[in-house]
Enzyme design. Structure first.
Site, PDB file in Angstrom:
ATOM      1  N   HIS A 101      33.200  85.838  14.249  1.00 50.97           N
ATOM      2  CA  HIS A 101      33.732  85.706  15.418  1.00 50.97           C
ATOM      3  C   HIS A 101      34.329  87.139  15.993  1.00 50.97           C
ATOM      4  CE1 HIS A 101      33.627  81.782  14.343  1.00 50.97           C
ATOM      5  NE2 HIS A 101      33.387  81.275  15.460  1.00 50.97           N
ATOM      6  N   LYS A 127      25.581  82.383  12.798  1.00 50.58           N
ATOM      7  CA  LYS A 127      26.069  82.399  14.015  1.00 50.58           C
ATOM      8  C   LYS A 127      27.104  83.525  14.020  1.00 50.58           C
ATOM      9  CE  LYS A 127      29.849  79.545  16.476  1.00 50.58           C
ATOM     10  NZ  LYS A 127      31.013  78.715  16.093  1.00 50.58           N
ATOM     11  N   LYS A 155      26.816  92.344  49.127  1.00 49.21           N
ATOM     12  CA  LYS A 155      25.357  92.224  49.936  1.00 49.21           C
ATOM     13  C   LYS A 155      24.999  93.681  50.417  1.00 49.21           C
ATOM     14  CE  LYS A 155      26.341  87.738  51.277  1.00 49.21           C
ATOM     15  NZ  LYS A 155      26.592  86.722  52.507  1.00 49.21           N
ATOM     16  N   ASP A 194      21.325  84.752  55.614  1.00 50.56           N
ATOM     17  CA  ASP A 194      22.404  84.314  56.355  1.00 50.56           C
ATOM     18  C   ASP A 194      22.503  84.315  57.893  1.00 50.56           C
ATOM     19  OD1 ASP A 194      24.524  86.263  53.980  1.00 50.56           O
ATOM     20  OD2 ASP A 194      24.116  84.141  54.093  1.00 50.56           O
TER      21      ASP A 194
END
Ligand code: NAP
Ligand code: DHK
Length: 534
Positions: free
Chosen positions: A147, A174, A318, A356
């Site tokens: 980890h 893992k 955007k 939109d």
């Protein structure tokens, strides 16, 4: 990749899991169990089974007054699900602070009592594995984990770490790292998809969500799903309910195309709910995910494969999205904002569109027609109306453009007046400040459209304009659709105006996006049924 698209490890895993031939991915759903007593853990395990989990990770380090033989006997023998036993020490991010021998003895005991898996940390893996050499039951597997709570290393360092874990004799590798940016996840995908051994690769944190949702696509052995939201054993874990419900987890595979909503914030978006339910209903092999993105250019530089096929785009990207596209639809170019991006299969180029404006303008026209507002022409009911847009961002530009197209007289009010002036100059409209807006009453019967994020969850008590200033408007639209009834819409209704929710725009703007994503006709009735639940 084998012919079925799965990695060698995943194919073996599919056979082992007994799900080969069902067309489903072999990735297991594991529910973390963190009760503080055995009874609480048993209750959580039964919830996990009811929630659709394949196995549970029993975190012994959360138990108060843990009695190894008694508690493990009960937990392992009474669990209706396959058990993975983990006893995480504090030095690896867990709760256990105590003698290491006692901790590893508990894991050895879990094996003897019939646990299916145990998870042991890389730092002590060699010692542990040699201590059980020759004593491992046939169907018992050891996960060796590492980890990293600071970052996600380079691809080379992750590969070296995988090799080190493999060298311990682990049955399953893992790797759990921490994301600073969504592009970190691409390195984990690269490792897992090419792994020749069973591997769990997860990236912790909100920006690592796709590492969990897309495990089946990139060959992960398992992913974690919680029995309740926010009760997580590591940051960013989705719930079992969302994995199985919203994200159709069992139907995902290596050839599933990925779509998503690009934004920051993005958690409020209902797009994942809408598109995933529609994909499932029509059997389209796609998944639509939230993409919490800080730098849209960096995202597209890293996720450049055709696997990542289409995107919606919201705050604040955007305008940046338009600049990043290789080609832009003329309407989007005029508006100056893109909310839909398609990766063209033939050459991988990014094509930008704006849906939109049609979504919003159609919703407002329908609102006007429904309000029986007098309209002296067969054209748009917007023609000749004074149309006031609050906001000058992507949505604001779309509405200003769309209203002008419908021959309305457009006024833009914005916090940054210069941005309002830029748009006003482009469309031949007028720009005013938010302060001026409060006393702007040149005529009655005006139309107001809010395209700022003011009033959006969680700040639902805010509104972009005081109620007293609403008397001159015959129709008020709010692009914000979470919540559906914003304070602005509530006060506009109280002031006698017709109101149009941003949900109408949301559904309308999604039609064209869906058709561009899937090349299938938009299931409009289904869209309405889906969104009627929110
Ligand atoms: P954007 O490009 O980031 O534009 C945000 C606009 O809001 C800017 O004009 C900004 O003013 C203004 N603004 C933000 N916070 C403000 C504040 N505290 N006070 C005053 N003005 C503020 O975002 P967008 O993509 O246009 O989206 C805007 C909103 O519309 C979002 O809530 C989004 O969810 C919603 N939306 C909904 C749909 C739908 O389908 N229903 C579609 C599109 C957008 P400045 O220029 O001064 O920064
Ligand atoms: C909201 C918008 O701003 C639209 O333009 C996107 C997104 C969809 C949302 O999912 O909230 O297309």
């Amino acid at each position: 990749m084998k012919s079925n698209g799965l990695s060698l490890a995943a194919t073996d895993h599919l056979q082992m899991s007994g799900r080969e031939g069902l067309g489903r991915n072999p990735t297991l759903l594991c529910a973390p169990i963190m009760g503080q007593s055995v009874d609480q853990m048993l209750s959580e395990i039964s919830k996990a089974k009811a929630g659709g989990a394949d196995l549970v990770e029993v975190r012994l380090d959360y138990l108060n007054n843990f009695n190894p033989r008694q508690d493990l006997e009960i937990l392992i023998k009474q669990s209706p699900l396959t058990t993975l036993i983990t006893y995480r020490p504090k030095w690896e991010g867990g709760q256990y602070e105590g003698d290491e021998t006692r901790r590893l003895d508990a894991l050895r005991l879990a094996m003897e009592l019939g646990a299916n898996y145990i998870d042991v940390e890389l730092q002590v893996a060699r010692e542990f594995l040699s201590s059980i050499s020759g004593r491992k039951p046939g169907n018992f597997k050891v996960i060796v984990s590492s980890h990293n709570y600071q970052n996600t290393p380079s691809i080379e360092d992750i590969a070296n770490l995988v090799a080190r874990i493999q060298a311990t004799g682990a049955d399953i590798v893992k790797i759990a790292t921490t994301t600073l940016d969504i592009t970190d996840v691409a390195r984990i995908f690269e490792i897992t998809v090419h792994s020749q051994v069973p591997i769990i690769g997860l990236v912790m944190g909100e920006r690592g969500l796709i590492s969990r949702l897309l495990c089946p696509k990139f060959g992960g052995y398992l992913t974690f799903g919680t029995i309740e939201a926010a009760i997580v054993s590591a940051p960013g874990q989705p719930t079992l309910k969302d994995l199985l419900g919203i994200y159709n987890f069992r139907q995902l595979g290596p050839d599933t195309k990925v779509f998503g909503i690009i934004g920051n914030p993005v958690g409020h978006s209902k797009s994942p709910i809408l598109y995933n339910e529609a994909f499932k209903a029509v059997g389209f092999n796609g998944i639509y995910v939230p993409l919490l993105i800080d730098d849209i250019g960096k995202f597209f530089d890293v996720y450049s494969s055709s696997d990542f096929a289409g995107f919606s785009c919201t705050i604040p990207h955007k305008e940046a999205a338009l600049k990043r596209c290789d080609e832009v639809d003329p309407v989007a170019k005029d508006i100056g904002a893109v909310n839909c991006i398609i990766r063209r299969p033939s050459d991988g180029k990014l094509i930008g569109y704006n849906t939109d404006y049609i979504g919003a303008i159609t919703a407002i026209e329908d609102g006007l027609r429904g309000s029986h507002t007098t309209n002296n022409s067969s054209g748009s009911p917007l023609a000749g109306k004074l149309f006031v847009v609050i906001g000058a961002g992507g949505a604001g530009k779309a509405l200003a453009y769309g209203a002008t197209e419908k021959e309305a007289r457009v006024v833009i009010a914005n916090r940054t007046l210069d941005r309002a002036k830029e748009i006003a100059e482009l469309i031949g409209g007028q720009a005013i400040s938010l302060v001026e807006l409060e006393d702007f009453h040149p005529e009655n019967g005006m139309i107001l459209a809010n395209t700022t994020s003011i009033g959006m969850q969680p700040k639902v008590d805010l509104t972009p304009i005081p109620k007293r200033a609403l008397s001159s408007y015959s129709l008020v639209f709010d692009a914000v659709y979470t919540p559906k009834m914003t304070r602005l819409l509530r006060e506009a209704k109280e002031s006698g105006a017709t109101i149009v929710s941003g949900l109408e725009m949301f559904i309308g703007q999604a039609y064209e996006q869906y058709e561009r994503f899937t090349h299938l006709p938009a299931p409009k009735e289904l869209f309405r049924e889906i969104m009627a639940k929110y």
